[in-house]
Design a protein around this motif. Structure first.
Motif, PDB file in Angstrom:
ATOM      1  N   ARG A 313       1.033  -1.325   0.154  1.00 58.32           N
ATOM      2  CA  ARG A 313      -0.050   0.149   0.182  1.00 58.32           C
ATOM      3  C   ARG A 313       0.392   1.120   0.280  1.00 58.32           C
ATOM      4  O   ARG A 313       0.407   2.126  -0.538  1.00 58.32           O
ATOM      5  CB  ARG A 313      -1.201  -0.536   1.259  1.00 58.32           C
ATOM      6  N   ILE A 314       2.132   0.883   0.771  1.00 61.96           N
ATOM      7  CA  ILE A 314       2.642   2.368   0.767  1.00 61.96           C
ATOM      8  C   ILE A 314       3.322   2.845  -1.001  1.00 61.96           C
ATOM      9  O   ILE A 314       3.779   3.871  -1.345  1.00 61.96           O
ATOM     10  CB  ILE A 314       4.228   2.040   2.203  1.00 61.96           C
ATOM     11  N   VAL A 315       3.754   1.741  -1.005  1.00 65.55           N
ATOM     12  CA  VAL A 315       4.047   1.994  -2.472  1.00 65.55           C
ATOM     13  C   VAL A 315       3.198   2.016  -3.699  1.00 65.55           C
ATOM     14  O   VAL A 315       3.632   3.154  -4.047  1.00 65.55           O
ATOM     15  CB  VAL A 315       5.404   0.313  -2.643  1.00 65.55           C
ATOM     16  N   GLN A 316       1.724   1.881  -3.798  1.00 66.66           N
ATOM     17  CA  GLN A 316       1.033   2.416  -3.903  1.00 66.66           C
ATOM     18  C   GLN A 316       0.809   3.711  -3.910  1.00 66.66           C
ATOM     19  O   GLN A 316       0.860   4.167  -5.679  1.00 66.66           O
ATOM     20  CB  GLN A 316       0.295   1.309  -4.175  1.00 66.66           C
ATOM     21  N   VAL A 317       0.517   3.960  -3.167  1.00 65.38           N
ATOM     22  CA  VAL A 317       0.676   6.003  -3.063  1.00 65.38           C
ATOM     23  C   VAL A 317       2.023   6.734  -3.117  1.00 65.38           C
ATOM     24  O   VAL A 317       1.868   7.705  -3.425  1.00 65.38           O
ATOM     25  CB  VAL A 317       0.369   5.890  -1.158  1.00 65.38           C
ATOM     26  N   PHE A 318       2.833   5.945  -3.470  1.00 59.57           N
ATOM     27  CA  PHE A 318       4.090   6.538  -3.821  1.00 59.57           C
ATOM     28  C   PHE A 318       4.467   6.566  -5.193  1.00 59.57           C
ATOM     29  O   PHE A 318       4.265   7.487  -5.956  1.00 59.57           O
ATOM     30  CB  PHE A 318       5.187   6.342  -3.040  1.00 59.57           C
ATOM     31  N   ASP A 319       3.606   5.453  -5.776  1.00 62.14           N
ATOM     32  CA  ASP A 319       3.262   5.512  -7.169  1.00 62.14           C
ATOM     33  C   ASP A 319       3.001   6.470  -7.543  1.00 62.14           C
ATOM     34  O   ASP A 319       2.794   7.014  -8.856  1.00 62.14           O
ATOM     35  CB  ASP A 319       3.238   3.852  -7.828  1.00 62.14           C
ATOM     36  N   GLN A 320       1.395   6.585  -6.734  1.00 62.05           N
ATOM     37  CA  GLN A 320       0.551   7.822  -7.812  1.00 62.05           C
ATOM     38  C   GLN A 320       0.874   9.496  -7.243  1.00 62.05           C
ATOM     39  O   GLN A 320       0.861   9.891  -8.289  1.00 62.05           O
ATOM     40  CB  GLN A 320      -0.604   7.410  -6.701  1.00 62.05           C
ATOM     41  N   MET A 361       9.958   8.522   9.337  1.00 57.91           N
ATOM     42  CA  MET A 361      10.631   9.413   9.934  1.00 57.91           C
ATOM     43  C   MET A 361      11.724   8.879   8.416  1.00 57.91           C
ATOM     44  O   MET A 361      12.372   9.830   8.312  1.00 57.91           O
ATOM     45  CB  MET A 361      11.604   9.369  11.380  1.00 57.91           C
ATOM     46  N   CYS A 362      11.190   7.943   7.691  1.00 57.59           N
ATOM     47  CA  CYS A 362      11.997   7.717   6.931  1.00 57.59           C
ATOM     48  C   CYS A 362      12.227   8.188   5.286  1.00 57.59           C
ATOM     49  O   CYS A 362      11.934   8.675   4.061  1.00 57.59           O
ATOM     50  CB  CYS A 362      12.805   6.351   6.263  1.00 57.59           C
ATOM     51  N   LEU A 363      10.675   8.596   4.804  1.00 52.90           N
ATOM     52  CA  LEU A 363       9.846   8.804   4.310  1.00 52.90           C
ATOM     53  C   LEU A 363      10.084  10.840   3.338  1.00 52.90           C
ATOM     54  O   LEU A 363      10.171  11.362   4.234  1.00 52.90           O
ATOM     55  CB  LEU A 363       8.243   9.099   4.249  1.00 52.90           C
ATOM     56  N   ARG A 364      10.027  10.383   1.898  1.00 55.20           N
ATOM     57  CA  ARG A 364      10.099  12.198   1.307  1.00 55.20           C
ATOM     58  C   ARG A 364       8.977  12.981   2.097  1.00 55.20           C
ATOM     59  O   ARG A 364       7.975  12.664   1.861  1.00 55.20           O
ATOM     60  CB  ARG A 364      10.711  12.551   0.372  1.00 55.20           C
ATOM     61  N   GLY A 365       9.180  14.300   2.603  1.00 50.22           N
ATOM     62  CA  GLY A 365       7.776  15.019   3.056  1.00 50.22           C
ATOM     63  C   GLY A 365       8.348  15.925   4.393  1.00 50.22           C
ATOM     64  O   GLY A 365       9.311  15.304   4.938  1.00 50.22           O
ATOM     65  N   SER A 366       7.252  15.969   5.312  1.00 48.36           N
ATOM     66  CA  SER A 366       6.980  16.522   6.449  1.00 48.36           C
ATOM     67  C   SER A 366       6.635  15.483   6.993  1.00 48.36           C
ATOM     68  O   SER A 366       6.108  14.844   6.600  1.00 48.36           O
ATOM     69  CB  SER A 366       6.314  18.421   6.780  1.00 48.36           C
ATOM     70  N   VAL A 367       6.863  15.330   8.408  1.00 50.34           N
ATOM     71  CA  VAL A 367       5.765  15.070   9.356  1.00 50.34           C
ATOM     72  C   VAL A 367       5.051  14.995  10.193  1.00 50.34           C
ATOM     73  O   VAL A 367       5.432  16.242  10.781  1.00 50.34           O
ATOM     74  CB  VAL A 367       6.701  13.766  10.528  1.00 50.34           C
ATOM     75  N   CYS A 368       3.846  14.733  10.469  1.00 51.22           N
ATOM     76  CA  CYS A 368       3.311  15.367  11.839  1.00 51.22           C
ATOM     77  C   CYS A 368       2.435  14.608  12.676  1.00 51.22           C
ATOM     78  O   CYS A 368       1.890  13.087  12.306  1.00 51.22           O
ATOM     79  CB  CYS A 368       1.658  15.883  11.513  1.00 51.22           C
ATOM     80  N   GLY A 467      15.728  14.452   0.878  1.00 47.39           N
ATOM     81  CA  GLY A 467      17.013  14.098   0.048  1.00 47.39           C
ATOM     82  C   GLY A 467      15.827  13.375  -1.207  1.00 47.39           C
ATOM     83  O   GLY A 467      14.120  12.904  -0.444  1.00 47.39           O
ATOM     84  N   ARG A 468      16.074  13.287  -2.124  1.00 47.20           N
ATOM     85  CA  ARG A 468      15.831  12.307  -2.930  1.00 47.20           C
ATOM     86  C   ARG A 468      14.958  11.385  -2.557  1.00 47.20           C
ATOM     87  O   ARG A 468      15.506  10.177  -2.323  1.00 47.20           O
ATOM     88  CB  ARG A 468      16.219  11.793  -4.441  1.00 47.20           C
ATOM     89  N   MET A 469      13.890  10.561  -3.011  1.00 45.77           N
ATOM     90  CA  MET A 469      13.301   8.841  -2.609  1.00 45.77           C
ATOM     91  C   MET A 469      13.327   7.796  -4.073  1.00 45.77           C
ATOM     92  O   MET A 469      12.101   8.055  -4.882  1.00 45.77           O
ATOM     93  CB  MET A 469      12.116   9.397  -1.638  1.00 45.77           C
ATOM     94  N   THR A 470      13.565   7.026  -4.276  1.00 44.21           N
ATOM     95  CA  THR A 470      13.611   6.745  -5.712  1.00 44.21           C
ATOM     96  C   THR A 470      13.301   4.673  -4.700  1.00 44.21           C
ATOM     97  O   THR A 470      14.342   4.972  -3.816  1.00 44.21           O
ATOM     98  CB  THR A 470      15.270   6.713  -6.212  1.00 44.21           C
ATOM     99  N   ASP A 471      13.738   4.265  -6.081  1.00 44.82           N
ATOM    100  CA  ASP A 471      13.167   2.749  -6.499  1.00 44.82           C
ATOM    101  C   ASP A 471      12.535   1.692  -5.173  1.00 44.82           C
ATOM    102  O   ASP A 471      12.894   0.645  -4.120  1.00 44.82           O
ATOM    103  CB  ASP A 471      14.893   2.541  -5.441  1.00 44.82           C
ATOM    104  N   VAL A 478       8.084  -6.875   3.235  1.00 47.79           N
ATOM    105  CA  VAL A 478       9.266  -5.945   3.352  1.00 47.79           C
ATOM    106  C   VAL A 478       9.443  -4.323   2.180  1.00 47.79           C
ATOM    107  O   VAL A 478       9.167  -4.965   0.371  1.00 47.79           O
ATOM    108  CB  VAL A 478      10.979  -6.420   3.045  1.00 47.79           C
ATOM    109  N   LEU A 479       9.376  -3.381   2.436  1.00 45.37           N
ATOM    110  CA  LEU A 479       9.064  -2.357   2.020  1.00 45.37           C
ATOM    111  C   LEU A 479      10.725  -2.041   1.810  1.00 45.37           C
ATOM    112  O   LEU A 479      11.524  -1.801   2.823  1.00 45.37           O
ATOM    113  CB  LEU A 479       8.665  -1.218   2.722  1.00 45.37           C
ATOM    114  N   SER A 480      11.356  -1.852   0.807  1.00 47.84           N
ATOM    115  CA  SER A 480      12.288  -1.017   0.729  1.00 47.84           C
ATOM    116  C   SER A 480      12.594   0.581  -0.594  1.00 47.84           C
ATOM    117  O   SER A 480      11.944   0.522  -1.136  1.00 47.84           O
ATOM    118  CB  SER A 480      13.780  -1.917  -0.203  1.00 47.84           C
TER     119      SER A 480
END
Length: 514
Positions: A313-320, A361-368, A467-471, A478-480
Motif C-alpha cells: 500500500r505504501i508503494v502504491q501511494v508513492f507510485d501515485q 521518519m524515512c519518507l520524503r515529505g514532512s511529518v505530523c 533527499g530524493r526518494m527512489t527505487d 518488505v518495503l525498500s
C-alpha cells in the motif's frame, strides 16, 4: 552529516510537527479541560522529542458545538483556554525552546453565533448579506442543490429570516463563508496577519479545499458503489455517495492561496493544508503545493484512512504521488484528532508501532505527530453516555466518532493521569494509564524512547529530511527504498510483518549508508 537547523525560512521542509489538542493536553485550572497555560507548561516535553514545531488545534472564542472548529471570534481566546496573555507567553516560551508555533486557522466556515452571520442572516440587503452562501429554494421549496453535509443530511439549512437556505458543509451551526466575496477574503487575510503579528510561525489550514463553491450551484453527480471511498466520511455516511465536483475543490481556490502565500512570505511563515477529497486528493496536493507561491505542504488521508498499511500500500501511494503529484510536498500523518489512533486501526503491537514510526521518519515529505502517538496510545473505548463529538452521536454505534482519539494525555499515575485534578471532559482510559510519560521515560525500550530515536535519526541525516526518494518497492511484506542527496545515500528496508522475511526479523527496519 549536515545539521539542518530549524532556524531557517524553510524549516518546514522535511520538518516534524507535533499536534496538540488543547482540550486534552494539560489542565491547570481544575476544570477538567486543557488550556494554553497547560500547553506552555508541557512545552519542554514537546521540545525533548526533537520536533521542529508545535501545531495547536483551535482555541478561539467558540460555542464549542464542534470544539473550536466553529469560531465566533477569530481574534479572541475562548475563556476555557485562558487569555491572550497566556497565548503570548506560550509563543515566547516555545521560541525560547527552539520550537515554531503553528495554529489552526478555520477559514471555510464560522459559528452561527459569529457576529458576521448574525448580521448576514438579518436581511438580504445588509452590509454582510453576501458574506455567507445563501440561495433561494427550488420552486418546490427544497434545497437549491443536492449537496450533502459531512455530518449527515443536506448541506443546506432553511432560514426563516431571509427565506433562503444557507450552506453548511459541516454542522448546521457552521455556516460556510462566501469566498467569492472579496470583502470576506480581505477580512480573513487580516485575521491571518493579526496572528502573524502575534508571533506565530504559520498555520494549519482546516479543510483548505472547501473555501469556494460552484457559483452556478450545480448538483453533484452520483458515485457508483464501487467508487465510493470512506476516507473523509465514515462508510455509513451518504456523503460518500456523491462525486463532490461542485461543493468544494474549485479552481478559484488557487488564486486565494497565492494571495495568502504573499502575506506569509512577509513573515517567513509556513502553512500546512488539510485536503479532504477522496477522489482528487493527490491532484489537489500537486496544485496546492507543487506550484511555487501557493502552500508549502499539505496532508492527505492516504495514511489516515481505515485501510491497513502494508508495504504494498505504501508503494502504491508513492507510485501515485510520483505520477500525479511529482512536485508536491506532502506531510505524512498516521493519526490526528479526526481519526481512530493508528495503533488500533492497524492492530499494532509496540514493536510494530516502532517500525511504522521509523518508516514514517524515512519518507520524503514532512511529518505530523499527534499527541500520545509517541506513547503508543490505542483508541479509547467509550460508552455512548461519555460521547461529546456530534459526529459520533449522529452515527452511533456504526461509527463511534472522534472522541476515542481525543481523550486526555497521560503524564503520570496521578489523578486522571496527571491531566487534571477534577473530572476530565472525556474519561481517561485505564489502558492509557499503563503508558504514561513518566513510566515510559523510565523504560529504555519504550515506544516513547523509540520515537525520540527515530526523530533524531531524521534530524541527523540530511538525505532523510530533504533527499530524493527512489527505487521504492515491496517484496512481500518488505518495503525498500533509497533516500539520497548530495552528501549521502541511505538504503532503507523495513519488514512490516510479524514474521521473518527478506532476511529481516519481524518489524525490523534496516538503514544502511552508502
Amino acid at each position: 552529516m549536515v545539521d539542518l537547523s530549524q532556524k531557517t525560512a524553510d524549516w518546514w521542509k522535511g520538518g516534524i510537527i507535533y499536534q496538540v489538542y488543547p482540550r486534552s493536553f494539560q489542565d491547570t485550572t481544575g476544570r477538567g479541560i486543557g488550556d494554553l497555560a497547560g500547553i506552555a507548561q508541557r512545552l519542554p516535553y514537546v521540545a525533548s522529542l526533537g520536533v521542529d514545531a508545535v501545531w495547536i488545534s483551535p482555541f478561539f472564542t467558540s460555542p464549542m458545538k464542534d470544539f473550536g472548529y466553529d469560531v465566533s471570534d477569530y481574534r479572541g481566546i475562548d475563556p476555557i483556554f485562558g487569555t491572550m496573555e497566556d497565548f503570548d507567553w506560550l509563543v515566547e516560551h516555545a521560541h525560547d525552546l527552539g520550537l515554531k508555533v503553528m495554529i489552526d486557522l478555520v477559514m471555510s466556515h464560522t459559528s452561527d453565533q459569529h457576529p458576521w452571520f448574525a448580521e448576514s442572516r438579518s436581511s438580504r440587503d445588509n452590509a454582510r448579506a453576501d458574506w455567507y452562501v445563501w440561495a433561494d429554494p427550488k420552486p418546490d421549496g427544497t434545497p437549491p442543490t443536492n449537496w450533502l453535509s459531512i455530518f449527515g443530511g443536506s448541506a443546506w439549512q432553511w432560514d426563516a429570516r431571509r427565506e433562503q437556505y444557507y450552506l453548511h458543509n459541516f454542522l448546521v451551526s457552521q455556516p460556510d463563508l462566501n469566498f467569492h466575496n472579496e470583502d470576506v477574503q480581505q477580512e480573513l487575510m487580516e485575521v491571518a496577519e493579526f496572528w502573524l503579528d502575534k508571533g506565530v510561525d504559520g498555520f494549519r489550514l482546516d479543510t483548505v479545499n472547501f473555501y469556494f463553491h460552484d457559483r452556478q450551484l450545480r448538483d453533484n453527480p452520483p458515485l457508483p458503489p464501487a467508487q465510493r471511498k470512506a476516507d473523509i466520511a465514515p462508510a455509513v455516511n451518504p456523503y460518500n455517495h456523491q462525486s463532490h465536483r461542485y461543493d468544494k475543490s474549485q479552481p478559484e481556490n488557487l488564486a486565494f492561496l497565492e494571495r495568502l502565500a504573499g502575506l506569509l512570505r512577509r513573515y517567513d511563515a509556513a502553512v500546512i493544508g488539510e485536503i479532504g477529497d477522496s477522489e482528487r486528493a493527490l491532484e489537489l496536493l500537486e496544485e496546492y503545493t507543487g506550484v511555487a507561491g501557493r502552500m508549502q505542504m499539505s496532508y492527505v488521508f492516504d495514511f489516515l484512512s481505515g485501510q491497513d498499511l502494508p508495504a504494498e500500500r505504501i508503494v502504491q501511494v508513492f507510485d501515485q504521488l510520483h505520477a500525479v503529484a511529482p512536485n508536491s510536498w506532502p506531510c505524512w500523518a498516521l493519526s490526528n484528532h479526526d481519526v481512530a489512533r493508528h495503533v488500533t486501526r492497524w492492530n499494532l503491537t509496540d514493536q510494530a508501532a516502532k517500525a511504522y514510526a521509523t518508516v514514517m521518519m524515512c519518507l520524503r515529505g514532512s511529518v505530523c505527530l499527534y499527541q500520545g502517538e509517541e506513547l503508543g496510545l490505542p483508541e479509547a473505548e467509550l460508552e455512548y453516555e461519555d460521547l461529546r463529538d456530534p459526529y459520533g452521536i449522529e452515527f452511533w454505534p456504526e461509527y463511534k466518532g472522534r472522541d476515542g482519539c481525543r481523550t486526555p494525555m497521560v503524564w503520570d499515575m496521578g489523578v486522571n493521569g496527571g491531566f487534571s485534578t477534577s473530572k476530565p471532559w472525556l474519561p481517561v482510559p485505564h489502558t492509557h494509564l499503563q503508558r504514561t510519560v513518566v513510566a515510559q521515560e523510565a523504560d529504555a525500550q519504550s515506544v516513547l524512547h523509540h520515537y525520540r530515536w527515530a526523530i533524531g535519526l531524521r534530524r541527523k541525516h540530511s538525505a532523510l529530511r530533504l533527499g530524493r526518494m527512489t527505487d521504492i518497492r515491496a517484496d512481500g511484506p518488505v518495503l525498500s527504498f533509497t533516500r539520497a542527496d548530495d552528501w549521502q545515500t541511505l538504503q532503507i528496508k523495513a519488514n512490516l510483518s510479524d514474521r521473518e522475511s527478506g532476511g529481516l526479523a519481524p518489524w525490523q527496519v534496516q538503514i544502511i549508508e552508502g
